[in-house]
Scaffold this active site. Structure first.
Site, mmCIF file in Angstrom:
data_model
loop_
_atom_site.group_PDB
_atom_site.id
_atom_site.type_symbol
_atom_site.label_atom_id
_atom_site.label_comp_id
_atom_site.label_asym_id
_atom_site.label_seq_id
_atom_site.Cartn_x
_atom_site.Cartn_y
_atom_site.Cartn_z
ATOM 1 N N CYS A 39 0.681 -1.237 0.093
ATOM 2 C CA CYS A 39 0.002 -0.205 -0.017
ATOM 3 C C CYS A 39 0.892 1.413 0.108
ATOM 4 O O CYS A 39 0.111 2.604 -0.340
ATOM 5 C CB CYS A 39 -0.851 0.100 1.215
ATOM 6 S SG CYS A 39 -1.975 -1.459 1.179
ATOM 7 N N HIS A 75 -3.645 7.076 3.111
ATOM 8 C CA HIS A 75 -3.842 6.004 2.479
ATOM 9 C C HIS A 75 -5.315 5.697 3.144
ATOM 10 O O HIS A 75 -5.566 5.737 4.163
ATOM 11 C CB HIS A 75 -2.940 4.926 2.941
ATOM 12 C CG HIS A 75 -3.286 3.346 2.693
ATOM 13 N ND1 HIS A 75 -3.952 3.187 1.384
ATOM 14 C CD2 HIS A 75 -3.249 2.055 3.277
ATOM 15 C CE1 HIS A 75 -4.039 1.854 1.186
ATOM 16 N NE2 HIS A 75 -3.642 1.410 2.426
ATOM 17 N N ASN A 105 -9.848 -0.304 0.264
ATOM 18 C CA ASN A 105 -8.375 -0.285 0.143
ATOM 19 C C ASN A 105 -7.919 -0.870 -0.882
ATOM 20 O O ASN A 105 -8.212 -2.074 -1.379
ATOM 21 C CB ASN A 105 -7.788 -0.991 1.590
ATOM 22 C CG ASN A 105 -6.373 -0.848 1.596
ATOM 23 O OD1 ASN A 105 -5.578 -0.513 0.494
ATOM 24 N ND2 ASN A 105 -5.822 -1.398 2.558
HETATM 25 N N1 ACO Z 1 -18.326 -8.478 9.830
HETATM 26 C C1 ACO Z 1 -18.776 -8.911 10.980
HETATM 27 N N2 ACO Z 1 -17.978 -9.059 12.070
HETATM 28 C C2 ACO Z 1 -16.448 -9.051 11.904
HETATM 29 C C3 ACO Z 1 -15.971 -8.769 10.704
HETATM 30 C C4 ACO Z 1 -17.005 -8.532 9.753
HETATM 31 N N3 ACO Z 1 -16.483 -8.110 8.338
HETATM 32 N N4 ACO Z 1 -14.789 -9.031 10.786
HETATM 33 C C5 ACO Z 1 -14.585 -9.436 11.827
HETATM 34 N N5 ACO Z 1 -15.530 -9.491 12.567
HETATM 35 C C6 ACO Z 1 -15.677 -9.829 13.923
HETATM 36 C C7 ACO Z 1 -14.555 -10.342 14.707
HETATM 37 O O1 ACO Z 1 -14.628 -11.943 14.486
HETATM 38 C C8 ACO Z 1 -14.612 -10.244 16.370
HETATM 39 O O2 ACO Z 1 -15.451 -11.007 16.783
HETATM 40 P P1 ACO Z 1 -15.283 -11.592 18.243
HETATM 41 O O3 ACO Z 1 -15.425 -10.293 19.140
HETATM 42 O O4 ACO Z 1 -16.601 -12.282 18.464
HETATM 43 O O5 ACO Z 1 -14.156 -12.532 18.102
HETATM 44 C C9 ACO Z 1 -15.120 -8.640 15.970
HETATM 45 O O6 ACO Z 1 -15.911 -8.519 14.931
HETATM 46 C C10 ACO Z 1 -13.960 -7.777 16.202
HETATM 47 O O7 ACO Z 1 -12.957 -7.906 15.384
HETATM 48 P P2 ACO Z 1 -11.696 -7.138 15.277
HETATM 49 O O8 ACO Z 1 -10.551 -7.702 14.560
HETATM 50 O O9 ACO Z 1 -11.247 -6.795 16.904
HETATM 51 O O10 ACO Z 1 -12.167 -5.860 15.042
HETATM 52 P P3 ACO Z 1 -11.704 -4.384 14.805
HETATM 53 O O11 ACO Z 1 -12.386 -3.299 15.171
HETATM 54 O O12 ACO Z 1 -10.254 -4.276 15.089
HETATM 55 O O13 ACO Z 1 -11.648 -4.202 13.095
HETATM 56 C C11 ACO Z 1 -10.241 -4.286 11.112
HETATM 57 C C12 ACO Z 1 -11.011 -5.135 12.221
HETATM 58 C C13 ACO Z 1 -11.373 -3.438 10.592
HETATM 59 C C14 ACO Z 1 -9.585 -5.475 10.162
HETATM 60 C C15 ACO Z 1 -9.378 -3.449 11.612
HETATM 61 O O14 ACO Z 1 -8.516 -4.062 12.504
HETATM 62 C C16 ACO Z 1 -8.479 -2.737 10.619
HETATM 63 O O15 ACO Z 1 -8.762 -1.773 10.045
HETATM 64 N N6 ACO Z 1 -6.901 -3.129 10.702
HETATM 65 C C17 ACO Z 1 -6.151 -2.276 9.821
HETATM 66 C C18 ACO Z 1 -6.193 -3.238 8.711
HETATM 67 C C19 ACO Z 1 -5.885 -2.467 7.259
HETATM 68 O O16 ACO Z 1 -5.867 -1.182 7.267
HETATM 69 N N7 ACO Z 1 -4.690 -3.035 6.547
HETATM 70 C C20 ACO Z 1 -4.274 -2.328 5.371
HETATM 71 C C21 ACO Z 1 -2.834 -2.778 4.796
HETATM 72 S S1 ACO Z 1 -3.463 -4.220 3.706
HETATM 73 C C22 ACO Z 1 -1.837 -4.220 2.536
HETATM 74 O O17 ACO Z 1 -0.869 -3.587 2.646
HETATM 75 C C23 ACO Z 1 -2.422 -4.938 1.268
#
Ligand code: ACO
Length: 328
Positions: free
Chosen positions: A114, A255, A285
């Protein structure tokens, strides 16, 4: 003479097919409410079965060459940022060179995930130091949906496809932007946090089904933590070494990975929310194409007037991250 790195207007191309959050809720256990509240994403674009990242890159490149008033034969280099090449080889850059009818240009792809747009700016600046006459077609082209596991709700809701192109040179043209500074960094000890499979470590035999390592995987929480810290720090660093403060930035273009990350970085830097550009809701993204897609849209919307200073920042798999200052 000191080389100045100038960018012609950036043109973007995204696929026609749009996947909404409700569409995703029909194939995996998720909901529009969860995706919007945790990421800010409402929809993303997805390549058709017969399209590849290079097709998007080619369409964007044709428009960029038209916009810059250049013929492909006048190019000296074609470089492409991508972490989702059509094939391991040939490079997308060579496919573009063939499609555009370029001459014997230096053509290659590189992968900074990214952060690809920012790493590419650093590369083109270095090429211009060596060759003041260089005319570089700089493309970002991504097909993230080709590496999504649609049963993994923690990743498949986040990504989309897209491409951008612009011409970088030392020549001054109306509507171009000047690269004032760029910083590119990485921490390879964190290389397992985000992986995009399909390389030679996926050892499949013909006819064999692919395993989970073929797809994108990510430790979302850890990535989030590092993303906020690294982007905040690198932005503070680039501002400081240029004697600038956040109030000197007319448009902040982070980003487009997650609205919560964008807001956290903006708040830490003291950015005025009206000067923070977001379009993550439309595209999700798109990896290296994310910042140039945002810059192209900002130009179309009249948000980058001549004289405007833009601060862009990104992070991605590797981990890689960086920041750049552009003056329009
Ligand atoms: N729909 C519903 N529930 C979901 C989903 C979904 N799509 N995805 C995860 N959950 C659930 C999980 O299973 C978890 O449930 P549990 O508590 O029963 O275990 C709960 O939601 C919370 O999960 P978290 O992973 O803690 O959610 P978080 O608030 O951290 O959000 C996210 C997840 C959106 C992925 C966030 O961590 C994020 O944006 N991280 C950065 C990712 C990123 O920007 N990457 C870019 C680089 S990629 C590259 O370079 C190619």
């Amino acid at each position: 003479m000191k080389a100045q790195c100038r960018l012609s207007p950036i043109y973007a191309r995204t696929p026609e097919d749009i996947i909404t959050n409700d569409d995703l809720a029909t194939i995996t256990d998720t909901s529009d409410a969860w995706i919007v509240s945790r990421t800010g994403i409402r929809e993303r674009c997805k390549l058709a079965a017969d399209e590849n990242a290079s097709d998007l890159g080619l369409a964007a490149s044709r428009r960029a060459l038209d916009g810059a008033g250049l013929d492909a034969q006048e190019l000296t280099h074609i470089i492409t940022a991508t972490c989702t090449q059509d094939e391991l080889s040939p490079s997308i850059a060579c496919i573009l060179a063939g499609g555009l009818g370029a001459g014997p240009v230096m053509a290659f792809d590189f992968n900074a995930a990214c952060s690809g747009f920012l790493y590419g700016l650093s590369l083109v600046r270095a090429i211009l130091v060596e060759n003041l006459q260089a005319r570089i077609l700089f493309v970002c082209a991504e097909a993230l949906t080709r590496r999504l596991n649609w049963t993994d709700r923690s990743t498949c809701v986040l990504f989309g496809d897209g491409a951008s192109a612009c011409v970088c040179s030392g020549e001054s043209r109306a509507g171009d932007a000047v690269l004032e500074d760029v910083i590119c960094q990485s921490d390879g000890a964190l290389n397992r946090l985000i992986t995009v499979g399909g390389g030679t470590s996926c050892a499949y035999a013909p006819g064999q089904a692919v395993g989970p390592e073929f797809f994108l995987s990510m430790n979302g929480r850890e990535t989030y933590r590092h993303a906020v810290r690294r982007m905040t720090d690198v932005c503070a660093h680039i501002l400081e070494r240029n004697g600038l403060r956040m109030k000197d930035v007319d448009l902040f273009v982070p980003h487009q990975a997650n609205i919560r990350i964008i807001e956290a970085v903006g708040n830490r830097l003291g950015a005025d929310s009206g000067r923070v550009f977001t379009n993550v809701e439309r595209y999700g993204n798109t990896s290296s194409a994310s910042i140039p897609l945002a810059l192209a849209q900002a130009r179309e919307e009249g948000r980058v007037e001549p004289g405007c200073r833009v601060l862009a920042t990104a992070f991605g798999a590797g981990l890689t991250w960086g920041a750049a200052l552009l003056r329009f």
